[in-house]
Design an enzyme around this catalytic site. Structure first.
Site, PDB file in Angstrom:
ATOM      1  N   ASP A  14      38.508  44.353  51.439  1.00  0.00           N
ATOM      2  CA  ASP A  14      37.273  43.720  50.975  1.00  0.00           C
ATOM      3  C   ASP A  14      36.215  43.599  52.074  1.00  0.00           C
ATOM      4  O   ASP A  14      35.718  42.504  52.354  1.00  0.00           O
ATOM      5  CB  ASP A  14      37.569  42.324  50.410  1.00  0.00           C
ATOM      6  CG  ASP A  14      38.689  42.327  49.398  1.00  0.00           C
ATOM      7  OD1 ASP A  14      38.778  43.287  48.627  1.00  0.00           O
ATOM      8  OD2 ASP A  14      39.487  41.355  49.378  1.00  0.00           O
ATOM      9  N   GLU A 187      33.405  42.614  39.704  1.00  0.00           N
ATOM     10  CA  GLU A 187      33.612  41.629  40.768  1.00  0.00           C
ATOM     11  C   GLU A 187      32.956  42.124  42.047  1.00  0.00           C
ATOM     12  O   GLU A 187      32.287  43.151  42.073  1.00  0.00           O
ATOM     13  CB  GLU A 187      35.110  41.411  40.981  1.00  0.00           C
ATOM     14  CG  GLU A 187      35.867  42.680  41.333  1.00  0.00           C
ATOM     15  CD  GLU A 187      37.370  42.494  41.415  1.00  0.00           C
ATOM     16  OE1 GLU A 187      37.827  41.377  41.678  1.00  0.00           O
ATOM     17  OE2 GLU A 187      38.096  43.495  41.218  1.00  0.00           O
TER      18      GLU A 187
END
Length: 538
Positions: A14, A187
Protein backbone atom coordinates in the site's frame (compact mmCIF):
# COMPACT_ATOMS: atom_id res chain seq x y z
CA UNK A 1 19.61 4.02 -14.90
CA UNK A 2 16.69 1.62 -14.49
CA UNK A 3 14.07 1.04 -11.83
CA UNK A 4 14.04 -2.71 -11.14
CA UNK A 5 10.75 -3.85 -9.65
CA UNK A 6 9.96 -4.37 -6.91
CA UNK A 7 11.91 -1.42 -5.51
CA UNK A 8 10.93 -2.35 -1.94
CA UNK A 9 11.13 -6.18 -1.78
CA UNK A 10 9.33 -8.11 0.91
CA UNK A 11 6.27 -6.97 2.82
CA UNK A 12 5.95 -3.28 1.85
CA UNK A 13 2.30 -2.91 0.90
CA UNK A 14 0.00 0.00 0.00
CA UNK A 15 2.65 2.61 -0.91
CA UNK A 16 1.93 6.28 -0.48
CA UNK A 17 4.60 8.20 -2.39
CA UNK A 18 5.40 11.93 -2.33
CA UNK A 19 8.24 14.21 -3.33
CA UNK A 20 9.55 17.12 -1.25
CA UNK A 21 12.07 19.16 -3.26
CA UNK A 22 14.44 16.51 -4.68
CA UNK A 23 13.65 13.71 -2.23
CA UNK A 24 11.00 11.02 -2.60
CA UNK A 25 9.35 9.34 0.36
CA UNK A 26 7.24 6.19 0.54
CA UNK A 27 5.02 5.19 3.46
CA UNK A 28 3.79 1.58 3.67
CA UNK A 29 1.27 -0.39 5.69
CA UNK A 30 2.53 -2.42 8.66
CA UNK A 31 -0.74 -3.98 9.93
CA UNK A 32 -0.16 -5.67 13.34
CA UNK A 33 3.61 -5.17 13.26
CA UNK A 34 5.17 -2.49 15.44
CA UNK A 35 6.39 0.24 14.97
CA UNK A 36 3.63 1.46 12.72
CA UNK A 37 4.12 2.68 9.12
CA UNK A 38 7.33 1.88 7.27
CA UNK A 39 9.15 4.85 5.67
CA UNK A 40 11.79 4.91 2.93
CA UNK A 41 13.52 7.77 1.11
CA UNK A 42 15.29 8.11 -2.24
CA UNK A 43 16.46 10.74 -4.70
CA UNK A 44 16.40 8.50 -7.77
CA UNK A 45 13.34 6.20 -7.32
CA UNK A 46 15.75 3.26 -7.74
CA UNK A 47 17.65 2.94 -4.48
CA UNK A 48 15.81 3.32 -1.17
CA UNK A 49 16.93 3.73 2.43
CA UNK A 50 14.84 2.80 5.46
CA UNK A 51 13.91 5.61 7.86
CA UNK A 52 12.66 5.43 11.46
CA UNK A 53 8.97 4.58 11.65
CA UNK A 54 6.73 7.47 12.76
CA UNK A 55 4.33 5.49 14.98
CA UNK A 56 6.85 4.36 17.57
CA UNK A 57 4.95 5.01 20.82
CA UNK A 58 1.78 3.62 22.34
CA UNK A 59 0.39 7.17 22.41
CA UNK A 60 0.37 7.10 18.62
CA UNK A 61 -0.44 3.41 18.25
CA UNK A 62 -1.55 0.62 20.60
CA UNK A 63 -2.58 -2.59 18.88
CA UNK A 64 -2.59 -5.01 21.81
CA UNK A 65 -5.12 -7.71 21.01
CA UNK A 66 -5.56 -6.61 17.39
CA UNK A 67 -6.31 -9.49 15.01
CA UNK A 68 -3.73 -10.61 12.49
CA UNK A 69 -3.66 -8.17 9.55
CA UNK A 70 -5.58 -5.62 11.59
CA UNK A 71 -3.78 -2.47 12.74
CA UNK A 72 -2.23 -0.09 10.23
CA UNK A 73 -3.99 -0.15 6.87
CA UNK A 74 -2.83 2.01 3.95
CA UNK A 75 -1.25 5.09 5.56
CA UNK A 76 -1.26 8.31 3.57
CA UNK A 77 1.77 10.60 3.57
CA UNK A 78 1.50 14.15 2.23
CA UNK A 79 3.39 17.44 2.51
CA UNK A 80 1.80 20.86 2.80
CA UNK A 81 2.20 24.10 4.74
CA UNK A 82 5.81 23.28 5.58
CA UNK A 83 5.12 19.97 7.28
CA UNK A 84 4.46 16.28 6.71
CA UNK A 85 0.93 15.00 7.27
CA UNK A 86 0.36 11.32 8.01
CA UNK A 87 -3.13 9.80 8.04
CA UNK A 88 -3.33 6.24 9.32
CA UNK A 89 -5.98 3.70 10.24
CA UNK A 90 -6.00 1.27 13.17
CA UNK A 91 -8.34 -1.59 12.24
CA UNK A 92 -9.70 -3.61 15.18
CA UNK A 93 -11.95 -6.08 13.30
CA UNK A 94 -10.91 -7.81 10.07
CA UNK A 95 -13.61 -10.43 9.47
CA UNK A 96 -17.38 -10.43 9.44
CA UNK A 97 -19.91 -7.70 8.71
CA UNK A 98 -18.06 -4.93 10.56
CA UNK A 99 -14.73 -3.15 10.14
CA UNK A 100 -14.33 -1.33 13.42
CA UNK A 101 -11.50 1.16 12.93
CA UNK A 102 -10.25 4.63 13.79
CA UNK A 103 -8.53 7.03 11.41
CA UNK A 104 -5.90 9.33 12.91
CA UNK A 105 -3.77 12.26 11.78
CA UNK A 106 -0.27 13.17 12.97
CA UNK A 107 2.15 15.80 11.64
CA UNK A 108 5.87 16.54 11.75
CA UNK A 109 8.18 19.28 10.51
CA UNK A 110 10.85 16.67 9.79
CA UNK A 111 10.31 13.23 8.29
CA UNK A 112 12.33 11.77 11.16
CA UNK A 113 9.98 13.32 13.70
CA UNK A 114 9.01 14.09 16.32
CA UNK A 115 5.43 13.37 15.28
CA UNK A 116 2.55 15.18 16.97
CA UNK A 117 0.00 13.59 19.28
CA UNK A 118 -2.66 11.81 17.21
CA UNK A 119 -5.81 13.59 16.14
CA UNK A 120 -8.80 11.27 15.98
CA UNK A 121 -10.68 11.77 12.71
CA UNK A 122 -13.44 9.19 12.16
CA UNK A 123 -14.21 5.53 11.51
CA UNK A 124 -16.25 5.85 8.29
CA UNK A 125 -13.88 3.64 6.31
CA UNK A 126 -10.27 2.64 5.85
CA UNK A 127 -7.60 3.75 3.32
CA UNK A 128 -8.08 7.40 4.23
CA UNK A 129 -5.94 10.05 2.53
CA UNK A 130 -5.66 13.81 2.97
CA UNK A 131 -6.11 16.01 -0.08
CA UNK A 132 -4.72 19.56 0.09
CA UNK A 133 -6.68 21.67 -2.41
CA UNK A 134 -5.09 24.62 -4.19
CA UNK A 135 -7.59 26.93 -2.51
CA UNK A 136 -6.22 25.97 0.92
CA UNK A 137 -9.01 23.63 1.95
CA UNK A 138 -8.26 20.09 3.08
CA UNK A 139 -10.35 16.98 2.65
CA UNK A 140 -10.29 13.44 3.98
CA UNK A 141 -10.90 10.98 1.15
CA UNK A 142 -11.72 7.42 2.15
CA UNK A 143 -13.25 4.08 1.34
CA UNK A 144 -16.67 3.82 2.99
CA UNK A 145 -17.73 0.68 4.84
CA UNK A 146 -21.32 -0.61 4.88
CA UNK A 147 -22.06 -3.45 7.33
CA UNK A 148 -25.59 -4.10 6.04
CA UNK A 149 -25.74 -7.60 4.58
CA UNK A 150 -28.11 -6.53 1.81
CA UNK A 151 -25.64 -3.91 0.54
CA UNK A 152 -22.14 -4.19 -0.91
CA UNK A 153 -19.68 -3.51 1.96
CA UNK A 154 -17.52 -1.17 -0.16
CA UNK A 155 -19.89 1.78 -0.48
CA UNK A 156 -17.91 4.17 -2.63
CA UNK A 157 -15.40 6.92 -1.91
CA UNK A 158 -16.42 9.59 0.60
CA UNK A 159 -14.93 13.08 0.83
CA UNK A 160 -15.19 15.16 4.03
CA UNK A 161 -13.71 18.60 4.67
CA UNK A 162 -11.13 18.91 7.45
CA UNK A 163 -11.02 22.10 9.54
CA UNK A 164 -7.39 22.92 10.35
CA UNK A 165 -8.33 25.47 13.03
CA UNK A 166 -10.48 23.07 15.07
CA UNK A 167 -8.53 19.93 14.02
CA UNK A 168 -11.79 18.19 13.29
CA UNK A 169 -13.68 16.90 10.30
CA UNK A 170 -16.90 18.62 9.25
CA UNK A 171 -19.30 15.66 8.83
CA UNK A 172 -21.99 17.88 7.38
CA UNK A 173 -19.76 18.26 4.29
CA UNK A 174 -19.41 14.52 3.69
CA UNK A 175 -20.46 13.26 0.26
CA UNK A 176 -19.82 10.25 -1.94
CA UNK A 177 -17.83 11.38 -4.95
CA UNK A 178 -17.30 8.03 -6.70
CA UNK A 179 -18.87 4.58 -6.57
CA UNK A 180 -16.30 2.78 -8.72
CA UNK A 181 -17.17 0.39 -11.53
CA UNK A 182 -18.85 -2.99 -11.69
CA UNK A 183 -15.56 -4.51 -10.55
CA UNK A 184 -16.52 -3.29 -7.03
CA UNK A 185 -14.30 -3.25 -3.91
CA UNK A 186 -13.31 0.37 -4.59
CA UNK A 187 -10.74 1.56 -2.04
CA UNK A 188 -7.34 3.22 -1.62
CA UNK A 189 -8.32 6.69 -2.93
CA UNK A 190 -5.95 9.57 -3.64
CA UNK A 191 -6.83 12.89 -5.31
CA UNK A 192 -4.46 15.00 -7.44
CA UNK A 193 -4.91 18.26 -9.34
CA UNK A 194 -3.68 18.77 -12.91
CA UNK A 195 -4.71 21.03 -15.77
CA UNK A 196 -8.02 22.07 -14.27
CA UNK A 197 -9.11 18.58 -13.24
CA UNK A 198 -9.31 16.68 -10.00
CA UNK A 199 -7.99 13.17 -10.65
CA UNK A 200 -9.09 10.38 -8.35
CA UNK A 201 -6.95 7.25 -8.26
CA UNK A 202 -8.59 4.27 -6.57
CA UNK A 203 -8.05 0.52 -6.30
CA UNK A 204 -10.66 -2.07 -7.21
CA UNK A 205 -11.05 -5.82 -7.28
CA UNK A 206 -9.40 -6.58 -3.94
CA UNK A 207 -5.66 -6.97 -3.38
CA UNK A 208 -5.47 -10.40 -5.00
CA UNK A 209 -4.86 -11.43 -8.62
CA UNK A 210 -7.97 -9.52 -9.76
CA UNK A 211 -6.56 -6.29 -8.31
CA UNK A 212 -6.53 -3.13 -10.43
CA UNK A 213 -6.19 0.63 -10.24
CA UNK A 214 -8.79 2.84 -11.87
CA UNK A 215 -8.67 6.60 -12.52
CA UNK A 216 -11.60 9.02 -12.59
CA UNK A 217 -11.70 12.79 -12.95
CA UNK A 218 -13.93 15.80 -12.39
CA UNK A 219 -13.81 19.57 -12.57
CA UNK A 220 -15.34 19.74 -9.09
CA UNK A 221 -15.48 17.84 -5.80
CA UNK A 222 -19.25 17.53 -5.93
CA UNK A 223 -21.09 14.33 -5.04
CA UNK A 224 -20.93 11.58 -7.66
CA UNK A 225 -19.13 13.90 -10.08
CA UNK A 226 -16.16 11.74 -11.15
CA UNK A 227 -16.12 10.01 -14.54
CA UNK A 228 -14.01 6.88 -15.07
CA UNK A 229 -11.08 6.84 -17.47
CA UNK A 230 -12.24 5.43 -20.84
CA UNK A 231 -10.63 2.46 -22.54
CA UNK A 232 -8.35 0.04 -20.77
CA UNK A 233 -7.95 0.14 -17.03
CA UNK A 234 -5.02 2.19 -15.68
CA UNK A 235 -3.10 -0.70 -14.03
CA UNK A 236 -3.78 -4.41 -13.53
CA UNK A 237 -2.12 -7.82 -13.90
CA UNK A 238 -5.37 -9.76 -14.07
CA UNK A 239 -4.77 -10.39 -17.78
CA UNK A 240 -0.95 -10.52 -17.67
CA UNK A 241 -0.34 -13.79 -15.79
CA UNK A 242 3.11 -14.34 -17.27
CA UNK A 243 4.59 -11.13 -15.91
CA UNK A 244 6.94 -11.59 -12.95
CA UNK A 245 5.08 -9.03 -10.87
CA UNK A 246 1.36 -9.46 -10.13
CA UNK A 247 -1.50 -7.87 -8.14
CA UNK A 248 -0.53 -4.27 -9.01
CA UNK A 249 -3.13 -1.66 -8.18
CA UNK A 250 -3.41 0.27 -4.90
CA UNK A 251 -0.83 3.05 -4.82
CA UNK A 252 -0.07 6.72 -5.39
CA UNK A 253 1.15 9.16 -8.06
CA UNK A 254 4.22 11.41 -7.98
CA UNK A 255 5.90 13.87 -10.33
CA UNK A 256 9.61 14.53 -10.72
CA UNK A 257 11.25 17.98 -10.60
CA UNK A 258 11.62 17.70 -14.39
CA UNK A 259 7.94 16.99 -14.97
CA UNK A 260 7.97 13.21 -15.44
CA UNK A 261 5.33 11.08 -13.71
CA UNK A 262 5.51 7.79 -11.83
CA UNK A 263 3.09 5.56 -9.98
CA UNK A 264 4.06 3.48 -6.93
CA UNK A 265 1.90 0.40 -6.42
CA UNK A 266 1.70 -2.68 -4.29
CA UNK A 267 2.66 -5.83 -6.17
CA UNK A 268 3.65 -9.43 -5.54
CA UNK A 269 5.89 -12.08 -7.07
CA UNK A 270 4.07 -15.39 -6.76
CA UNK A 271 5.77 -18.72 -7.37
CA UNK A 272 4.39 -22.20 -7.99
CA UNK A 273 5.18 -25.70 -6.85
CA UNK A 274 6.65 -27.89 -9.58
CA UNK A 275 3.43 -29.91 -9.87
CA UNK A 276 1.15 -26.87 -10.24
CA UNK A 277 -0.09 -24.82 -13.14
CA UNK A 278 1.34 -21.31 -13.21
CA UNK A 279 -2.13 -19.97 -14.03
CA UNK A 280 -4.39 -21.68 -11.50
CA UNK A 281 -3.34 -21.32 -8.79
CA UNK A 282 -1.44 -18.30 -10.06
CA UNK A 283 0.96 -18.75 -7.17
CA UNK A 284 2.06 -18.24 -3.60
CA UNK A 285 3.29 -14.83 -2.44
CA UNK A 286 5.58 -15.59 0.49
CA UNK A 287 7.23 -12.17 0.32
CA UNK A 288 3.83 -10.56 0.71
CA UNK A 289 2.81 -7.43 -1.17
CA UNK A 290 5.84 -5.42 -2.25
CA UNK A 291 6.25 -1.95 -3.76
CA UNK A 292 6.82 -1.46 -7.48
CA UNK A 293 7.07 1.76 -9.50
CA UNK A 294 5.78 2.30 -13.04
CA UNK A 295 6.28 5.26 -15.37
CA UNK A 296 3.19 7.25 -16.38
CA UNK A 297 2.45 9.32 -19.47
CA UNK A 298 -0.61 11.48 -20.20
CA UNK A 299 -2.55 10.90 -23.41
CA UNK A 300 -3.98 13.57 -25.72
CA UNK A 301 -7.24 13.59 -23.75
CA UNK A 302 -5.45 14.25 -20.46
CA UNK A 303 -5.72 10.72 -19.04
CA UNK A 304 -2.80 8.95 -17.35
CA UNK A 305 -1.49 5.74 -18.94
CA UNK A 306 1.11 3.25 -17.75
CA UNK A 307 4.14 3.18 -20.06
CA UNK A 308 4.33 -0.25 -21.69
CA UNK A 309 0.65 -1.04 -21.15
CA UNK A 310 -1.63 -1.55 -18.19
CA UNK A 311 0.32 -4.59 -16.93
CA UNK A 312 3.39 -2.50 -16.21
CA UNK A 313 7.02 -3.52 -16.55
CA UNK A 314 9.67 -5.13 -14.36
CA UNK A 315 12.34 -2.76 -15.68
CA UNK A 316 11.38 0.92 -15.93
CA UNK A 317 13.33 4.00 -17.04
CA UNK A 318 14.44 6.06 -14.05
CA UNK A 319 13.83 9.85 -14.00
CA UNK A 320 16.13 11.88 -16.25
CA UNK A 321 16.93 14.18 -13.31
CA UNK A 322 17.53 11.36 -10.79
CA UNK A 323 20.18 11.98 -8.16
CA UNK A 324 21.96 8.69 -7.52
CA UNK A 325 21.18 7.48 -4.00
CA UNK A 326 23.55 5.36 -1.93
CA UNK A 327 21.64 2.35 -0.61
CA UNK A 328 22.47 -1.32 0.06
CA UNK A 329 22.27 -3.68 -2.91
CA UNK A 330 20.57 -6.36 -0.84
CA UNK A 331 19.19 -6.62 2.68
CA UNK A 332 21.71 -9.01 4.22
CA UNK A 333 22.62 -7.91 7.73
CA UNK A 334 24.26 -8.98 10.94
CA UNK A 335 23.23 -7.83 14.39
CA UNK A 336 25.38 -8.40 17.47
CA UNK A 337 22.89 -6.55 19.69
CA UNK A 338 25.49 -4.06 20.89
CA UNK A 339 23.05 -1.13 20.98
CA UNK A 340 20.49 -0.60 23.73
CA UNK A 341 17.73 -0.11 21.12
CA UNK A 342 16.74 -2.40 18.27
CA UNK A 343 17.61 -1.22 14.76
CA UNK A 344 14.95 -0.19 12.26
CA UNK A 345 14.77 -3.60 10.57
CA UNK A 346 13.36 -5.28 13.67
CA UNK A 347 9.64 -5.46 14.37
CA UNK A 348 7.50 -6.68 17.24
CA UNK A 349 3.87 -7.69 17.36
CA UNK A 350 1.26 -5.04 18.25
CA UNK A 351 3.25 -3.24 20.97
CA UNK A 352 6.78 -1.77 21.12
CA UNK A 353 9.79 -3.64 22.40
CA UNK A 354 9.83 -2.91 26.13
CA UNK A 355 11.27 -4.07 29.45
CA UNK A 356 8.51 -6.64 29.93
CA UNK A 357 9.46 -8.22 26.61
CA UNK A 358 13.20 -8.03 27.17
CA UNK A 359 16.29 -5.91 26.64
CA UNK A 360 19.15 -5.47 24.21
CA UNK A 361 22.70 -4.17 24.39
CA UNK A 362 26.25 -5.26 25.23
CA UNK A 363 26.15 -8.03 22.65
CA UNK A 364 23.01 -9.74 23.83
CA UNK A 365 19.27 -9.80 23.13
CA UNK A 366 17.36 -10.99 26.16
CA UNK A 367 13.78 -12.09 25.56
CA UNK A 368 11.49 -12.85 28.48
CA UNK A 369 9.25 -15.84 27.84
CA UNK A 370 5.60 -14.80 27.52
CA UNK A 371 2.56 -16.08 25.60
CA UNK A 372 2.77 -18.64 22.83
CA UNK A 373 3.23 -17.57 19.22
CA UNK A 374 -0.49 -18.28 18.79
CA UNK A 375 -1.37 -15.32 21.03
CA UNK A 376 -2.42 -11.81 19.98
CA UNK A 377 -1.40 -10.28 23.30
CA UNK A 378 1.93 -10.63 25.15
CA UNK A 379 4.37 -12.20 22.70
CA UNK A 380 8.16 -12.00 23.02
CA UNK A 381 9.10 -12.01 19.36
CA UNK A 382 11.41 -9.75 17.35
CA UNK A 383 11.39 -10.37 13.62
CA UNK A 384 12.22 -8.90 10.23
CA UNK A 385 10.77 -9.39 6.78
CA UNK A 386 11.69 -12.06 4.29
CA UNK A 387 13.07 -9.81 1.53
CA UNK A 388 14.46 -12.50 -0.78
CA UNK A 389 13.23 -15.88 -1.94
CA UNK A 390 16.50 -17.54 -0.90
CA UNK A 391 18.35 -16.75 2.29
CA UNK A 392 19.96 -18.20 5.42
CA UNK A 393 19.21 -16.86 8.90
CA UNK A 394 21.19 -17.88 11.96
CA UNK A 395 21.35 -17.25 15.71
CA UNK A 396 22.83 -18.54 18.94
CA UNK A 397 20.57 -18.97 21.97
CA UNK A 398 21.10 -19.74 25.63
CA UNK A 399 17.99 -21.05 27.37
CA UNK A 400 17.45 -23.22 30.45
CA UNK A 401 13.81 -24.36 30.54
CA UNK A 402 12.44 -26.55 33.33
CA UNK A 403 9.08 -27.20 31.67
CA UNK A 404 7.82 -28.17 28.21
CA UNK A 405 5.71 -25.01 28.47
CA UNK A 406 8.93 -23.03 27.99
CA UNK A 407 10.46 -22.65 24.52
CA UNK A 408 12.94 -20.33 22.78
CA UNK A 409 14.42 -20.29 19.29
CA UNK A 410 14.33 -19.23 15.65
CA UNK A 411 11.01 -18.82 13.85
CA UNK A 412 9.58 -18.28 10.38
CA UNK A 413 6.30 -16.50 11.01
CA UNK A 414 3.32 -15.17 9.06
CA UNK A 415 0.64 -14.72 11.73
CA UNK A 416 -0.61 -16.35 14.92
CA UNK A 417 -2.10 -19.27 12.95
CA UNK A 418 0.74 -19.80 10.45
CA UNK A 419 4.32 -20.23 11.66
CA UNK A 420 7.04 -22.72 12.47
CA UNK A 421 10.23 -22.77 14.50
CA UNK A 422 13.20 -24.65 15.83
CA UNK A 423 13.56 -24.23 19.58
CA UNK A 424 15.01 -25.35 22.87
CA UNK A 425 12.50 -26.80 25.31
CA UNK A 426 12.29 -29.32 28.16
CA UNK A 427 11.39 -33.01 28.01
CA UNK A 428 10.49 -34.93 31.19
CA UNK A 429 12.76 -37.84 30.22
CA UNK A 430 15.57 -36.16 28.29
CA UNK A 431 15.90 -32.75 29.91
CA UNK A 432 16.80 -29.94 27.48
CA UNK A 433 15.97 -30.86 23.89
CA UNK A 434 15.63 -29.37 20.41
CA UNK A 435 12.26 -29.62 18.67
CA UNK A 436 10.83 -28.37 15.38
CA UNK A 437 7.13 -27.53 15.25
CA UNK A 438 4.66 -25.91 12.87
CA UNK A 439 1.34 -24.15 13.32
CA UNK A 440 -0.65 -24.53 10.09
CA UNK A 441 -4.12 -22.95 10.06
CA UNK A 442 -4.03 -23.19 13.84
CA UNK A 443 -3.20 -26.90 13.82
CA UNK A 444 -0.01 -27.50 15.80
CA UNK A 445 2.42 -30.30 14.89
CA UNK A 446 5.58 -31.36 16.74
CA UNK A 447 7.81 -33.04 14.17
CA UNK A 448 10.38 -34.77 16.36
CA UNK A 449 8.29 -35.82 19.37
CA UNK A 450 10.06 -38.69 21.16
CA UNK A 451 13.02 -38.19 18.81
CA UNK A 452 13.60 -34.66 20.06
CA UNK A 453 17.34 -33.95 20.01
CA UNK A 454 19.00 -34.09 23.42
CA UNK A 455 21.30 -31.20 24.31
CA UNK A 456 24.46 -32.39 26.09
CA UNK A 457 24.82 -31.18 29.67
CA UNK A 458 28.07 -29.35 28.89
CA UNK A 459 26.48 -27.28 26.10
CA UNK A 460 25.46 -23.88 27.38
CA UNK A 461 24.14 -22.38 24.12
CA UNK A 462 22.77 -23.83 20.89
CA UNK A 463 23.10 -22.50 17.35
CA UNK A 464 20.07 -22.49 15.05
CA UNK A 465 19.82 -21.81 11.32
CA UNK A 466 17.03 -21.77 8.78
CA UNK A 467 17.57 -22.18 5.05
CA UNK A 468 14.77 -20.71 2.95
CA UNK A 469 14.79 -21.86 -0.67
CA UNK A 470 11.73 -20.24 -2.25
CA UNK A 471 9.35 -23.22 -2.31
CA UNK A 472 10.60 -24.96 0.83
CA UNK A 473 12.64 -24.28 3.93
CA UNK A 474 14.51 -26.29 6.56
CA UNK A 475 16.07 -25.92 10.00
CA UNK A 476 19.55 -26.83 11.25
CA UNK A 477 21.29 -26.89 14.62
CA UNK A 478 24.84 -26.91 15.90
CA UNK A 479 26.47 -27.30 19.30
CA UNK A 480 29.69 -25.50 18.33
CA UNK A 481 28.71 -23.14 15.49
CA UNK A 482 30.90 -25.07 13.03
CA UNK A 483 29.38 -28.50 12.48
CA UNK A 484 25.75 -28.20 11.43
CA UNK A 485 23.11 -30.90 11.29
CA UNK A 486 19.89 -30.57 9.33
CA UNK A 487 16.66 -31.57 11.02
CA UNK A 488 14.99 -34.01 8.56
CA UNK A 489 11.88 -31.88 8.12
CA UNK A 490 11.26 -29.95 4.89
CA UNK A 491 8.46 -27.40 5.22
CA UNK A 492 6.26 -25.92 2.49
CA UNK A 493 6.93 -22.18 2.26
CA UNK A 494 3.48 -21.63 0.71
CA UNK A 495 1.98 -21.96 4.20
CA UNK A 496 3.58 -18.58 4.96
CA UNK A 497 2.06 -16.82 1.92
CA UNK A 498 -0.78 -14.32 1.54
CA UNK A 499 -2.53 -16.64 -0.86
CA UNK A 500 -2.50 -19.67 1.45
CA UNK A 501 -3.72 -17.67 4.44
CA UNK A 502 -6.51 -16.17 2.30
CA UNK A 503 -8.01 -19.63 1.82
CA UNK A 504 -9.15 -19.72 5.46
CA UNK A 505 -8.77 -16.18 6.84
CA UNK A 506 -9.74 -12.70 5.70
CA UNK A 507 -6.57 -11.05 7.03
CA UNK A 508 -3.92 -11.99 4.48
CA UNK A 509 -2.06 -8.72 4.05
CA UNK A 510 1.46 -9.07 5.45
CA UNK A 511 4.13 -11.60 4.41
CA UNK A 512 6.64 -13.97 5.95
CA UNK A 513 9.03 -12.88 8.71
CA UNK A 514 12.06 -14.53 10.28
CA UNK A 515 12.84 -13.85 13.91
CA UNK A 516 13.71 -14.75 17.47
CA UNK A 517 11.17 -15.74 20.10
CA UNK A 518 10.81 -16.87 23.69
CA UNK A 519 7.72 -18.54 25.17
CA UNK A 520 6.84 -19.32 28.77
CA UNK A 521 3.12 -19.82 28.95
CA UNK A 522 3.64 -21.36 32.38
CA UNK A 523 3.94 -17.75 33.51
CA UNK A 524 7.39 -17.88 35.14
CA UNK A 525 9.04 -15.44 32.69
CA UNK A 526 11.99 -17.69 31.90
CA UNK A 527 14.41 -15.61 29.78
CA UNK A 528 16.35 -16.58 26.68
CA UNK A 529 19.57 -14.90 25.59
CA UNK A 530 20.40 -14.49 21.89
CA UNK A 531 24.02 -13.76 21.05
CA UNK A 532 23.56 -12.56 17.46
CA UNK A 533 21.34 -12.70 14.40
CA UNK A 534 22.64 -13.13 10.86
CA UNK A 535 20.51 -12.80 7.70
CA UNK A 536 22.24 -13.53 4.39
CA UNK A 537 20.48 -13.27 1.03
CA UNK A 538 21.66 -15.73 -1.61
Amino acid sequence: MKINNPVLPGFNADPSIIRVDDTYYIANSTFEWFPGVRLHESKDLVHWNLLPSPLSTTELLNMKGNPASGGIWAPDLSYSDGQFWLVYTDVKVTEGAFKDMTNYLTTAKDINGPWSSPIRLNGVGFDASLFHDEDGRKYLVQQTWDHREYKHPFNGITLTEYDVSTKKLKPETARTIYYGTKVKLVEGPHIYQKDGYYYLFAAQGGTVFTHQEVVARSTSLDADSFATEPGEVFLTNFDTPDLEIQKQGHGALVSTPGGEWYYASLSSRPWNHDNESAYDPRGWSTLGRETSIQKVEWDDEGWPRIVGGHGGQVEVDAPKDAIITDAPLDHSRHDDFDDDVLDNDWNTLRVPFNAEMGSTGSGNLRLVGKNSLASTFDVSLVASRWQAFNFDAETKVKFNPFSYQQMAGLTNFYNDKHWSWIFVTFDENKGRVIEVAENNRGNYTSYLKEDAISIPANIEAVYFRTKVRKQTYTYEYSFDGKEWKEVPVKLDAAVLSDDYVLQTYGGFFTGAFVGLAAVDYAGYDEPAEFDYFDYKEL
